[in-house]
Design an enzyme around this catalytic site. Sequence first.
Site, PDB file in Angstrom:
ATOM      1  N   ASP A   1      -7.282   5.897  -3.844  1.00 17.27           N
ATOM      2  CA  ASP A   1      -6.566   4.739  -3.314  1.00 17.27           C
ATOM      3  C   ASP A   1      -6.171   3.822  -4.465  1.00 17.27           C
ATOM      4  O   ASP A   1      -7.025   3.243  -5.123  1.00 17.27           O
ATOM      5  CB  ASP A   1      -7.447   3.987  -2.314  1.00 17.27           C
ATOM      6  CG  ASP A   1      -6.670   2.976  -1.481  1.00 17.27           C
ATOM      7  OD1 ASP A   1      -5.553   2.605  -1.896  1.00 17.27           O
ATOM      8  OD2 ASP A   1      -7.165   2.571  -0.428  1.00 17.27           O
TER       9      ASP A   1
ATOM     10  N   CYS B   1       0.803  -1.223   0.000  1.00 15.15           N
ATOM     11  CA  CYS B   1       0.000   0.000   0.000  1.00 15.15           C
ATOM     12  C   CYS B   1       0.837   1.274   0.000  1.00 15.15           C
ATOM     13  O   CYS B   1       0.537   2.214  -0.743  1.00 15.15           O
ATOM     14  CB  CYS B   1      -0.985  -0.005   1.165  1.00 15.15           C
ATOM     15  SG  CYS B   1      -0.257   0.036   2.814  1.00 15.15           S
TER      16      CYS B   1
ATOM     17  N   HIS C   1      -2.839   1.166   6.805  1.00 17.42           N
ATOM     18  CA  HIS C   1      -3.073   1.294   5.370  1.00 17.42           C
ATOM     19  C   HIS C   1      -2.683   2.714   4.966  1.00 17.42           C
ATOM     20  O   HIS C   1      -2.825   3.658   5.754  1.00 17.42           O
ATOM     21  CB  HIS C   1      -4.532   1.025   5.019  1.00 17.42           C
ATOM     22  CG  HIS C   1      -4.811   1.042   3.541  1.00 17.42           C
ATOM     23  ND1 HIS C   1      -4.039   0.353   2.631  1.00 17.42           N
ATOM     24  CD2 HIS C   1      -5.761   1.684   2.806  1.00 17.42           C
ATOM     25  CE1 HIS C   1      -4.506   0.553   1.420  1.00 17.42           C
ATOM     26  NE2 HIS C   1      -5.548   1.367   1.493  1.00 17.42           N
TER      27      HIS C   1
END
Length: 226
Positions: free
Chosen positions: A217, A136, A194
């Site tokens: 994202d 991530c 995250h």
Amino acid sequence: WFSGDDVYMSNENERQEYVLNENGIIFVGNARYIEARGWFYGQFQDLLNICLTMLDLSLYYRQDPAMDVARRGDPKYVGRVISSMINGNDNDNGVLLGKWQGSFHSHENPSRWDGSVVILKKWRQDNYRPVQYGQCWVFAGVMCTVLRCLGIPTRLISNFNSAHDVDRNLSIDKYYDSTGRSLNISKDSTWDYHVWNESWFIRPDLGRSYSGWQVLDATPQEQSRG
């Protein structure tokens, strides 16, 4: 800098940080032990042609080139295209493949990356095949580079004890049998952390109160409306 632009940011200090700064820190780890990783965004390191090629390789451009090019002045649209192209999950020559388990011996361990430039240039050097591997914070770091390179103010956001709600019912579900034994039947989970992005632009489609930082994202999770 132009007040009529959708990405206009009036605060000079924020322009210096979210458009011009080539170096940053990404926070990872867990809520009890937060680690700060240095990251070189390098958005001015001869990357513009790579970023423009990324737009041309997208499924959006392949499906309707005229429509795609006509919408490239819209940061909402560009953000969606780039968030798709940063990962290679859609068979669209995306930049990075994700990997969270198993051995990394044959490719790069995500924890060894410390900047976006080497990743983007390797992607070009390998004829736009996804670079292996990312997680991530790597997806977010590369996406920040590309969006800043294209002139969209962008920052990274880290969240700890991060809920991953797969079935989108706004809860994290856990199941137990009558004896209290945990049943491994839910795909929901809570991650240590995250990392994603926020970009600054106005939202004429939603109204003035929704303008400002917008969530993007690039980490491949569930598909969004296909």
